[in-house]
Design an enzyme around this catalytic site. Sequence first.
Site, PDB file in Angstrom:
ATOM      1  CD  GLU A  92      -3.216  -0.575   2.105  1.00  0.00           C
ATOM      2  OE1 GLU A  92      -4.622  -1.368   2.134  1.00  0.00           O
ATOM      3  OE2 GLU A  92      -2.619  -0.359   3.521  1.00  0.00           O
ATOM      4  CB  CYS A 105       3.003   8.108   2.283  1.00  0.00           C
ATOM      5  SG  CYS A 105       3.580   6.579   3.430  1.00  0.00           S
ATOM      6  CB  CYS A 112       7.231  -4.710   8.309  1.00  0.00           C
ATOM      7  SG  CYS A 112       8.820  -2.988   9.481  1.00  0.00           S
ATOM      8  CB  CYS A 116       5.847  -1.258  16.040  1.00  0.00           C
ATOM      9  SG  CYS A 116       7.633  -0.725  15.616  1.00  0.00           S
ATOM     10  CB  CYS A 119       2.716  -0.749  12.728  1.00  0.00           C
ATOM     11  SG  CYS A 119       3.256  -0.844  11.568  1.00  0.00           S
ATOM     12  CB  CYS A 332       1.171   7.118  11.432  1.00  0.00           C
ATOM     13  SG  CYS A 332       2.543   6.585  12.330  1.00  0.00           S
TER      14      CYS A 332
END
Length: 345
Positions: A92, A105, A112, A116, A119, A332
Amino acid sequence: MKNILDFDYSGLQSYLINEIGIEKYRTDQICNWIYKKRVFDFEEMTNLSKQDRSFLKDNFVISIPQIIKKQVSKIDGTTKYLFGLDDGNTIESVIIYYPSRTIACISTQVGCPLRCEFCSTGQNGFVRNLTTGEIAGQLLAMEKDINIDVKNIVYMGMGEPLLNFENVLNSIEILNHPKMKKIGARHITISTAGIPHRIEELGDVDKEFRLSVSLHAPSNVQRDKIMPINHKYPVEQVMQACRIYQEKTNKRVTFEYILIKGFNDTREDALKLVELFGDMKVMVNLIPVNSNPANFEKPSKKFIDRFLDTLINKGIDAVVRAEKGSDILAACGQLKGKVKEENLR
């Protein structure tokens, strides 16, 4: 077949001359078609000879991420793209609109590895690094869709950019080169959760891009709980790398700080941050936590304002970042890059 988007300017020119036998000046024409006019079919490059177009088709593809789904925020116009890659993976990317600028962005990995707690990307695991062309291609695909030349890039999408170091730097070379995208390096930001040796290496790169570090907590005890990478690279090590980077470049470092209710949002936390920064030149972006896998909550406005005022009163440049695209999960920490079956029909 090679993706032509994987080549920087000098590499492309060398390959065209030495491997295909195309004249040197043709490099500028090809780059103008792809990066300025956003034409992704060699047959449409009408100022090239038929023979050159045939040579290009025999040696290259122009592989652009394909739009599977597009969502537009009803609140602020933020636009999120779900892209399909050649191998079937998905990522995305987001276009964010401000009165004075438009920002792309972009992602650097499929998934990933950092996981985290706040996230969504990390909760889905890690698949692979994106290629140089897949990174740069996100911008081209979004620009073609909205018919706008985007002049600001943030590497803040899916993935940890500094774990895909070479491809990220190669994509910046493409986006920055005057014969390619020609985006000013000062309008390009690399965001990292803190990979110290790579931060130090960035200080040796002769580009004026900006560095943003996702800190999110002022102590190891707190950061360990929300960012597993901190067990490997504790706060002190990350900050030392940032100081070395600043000594090499004399550039201000931006720190991202997600505010989580009852966890890292007190005046004492703000004072710990001030102590951590010392005499560094910094900018702090405060981000009230968005909807997230761990169900963390935003602090109250009173706590956010007090945290901000504490930093400012201690001489730290700080702002509360405006929330963009939260209604389409484009803010975010909300990118997933997952595709549902119905999107493929």
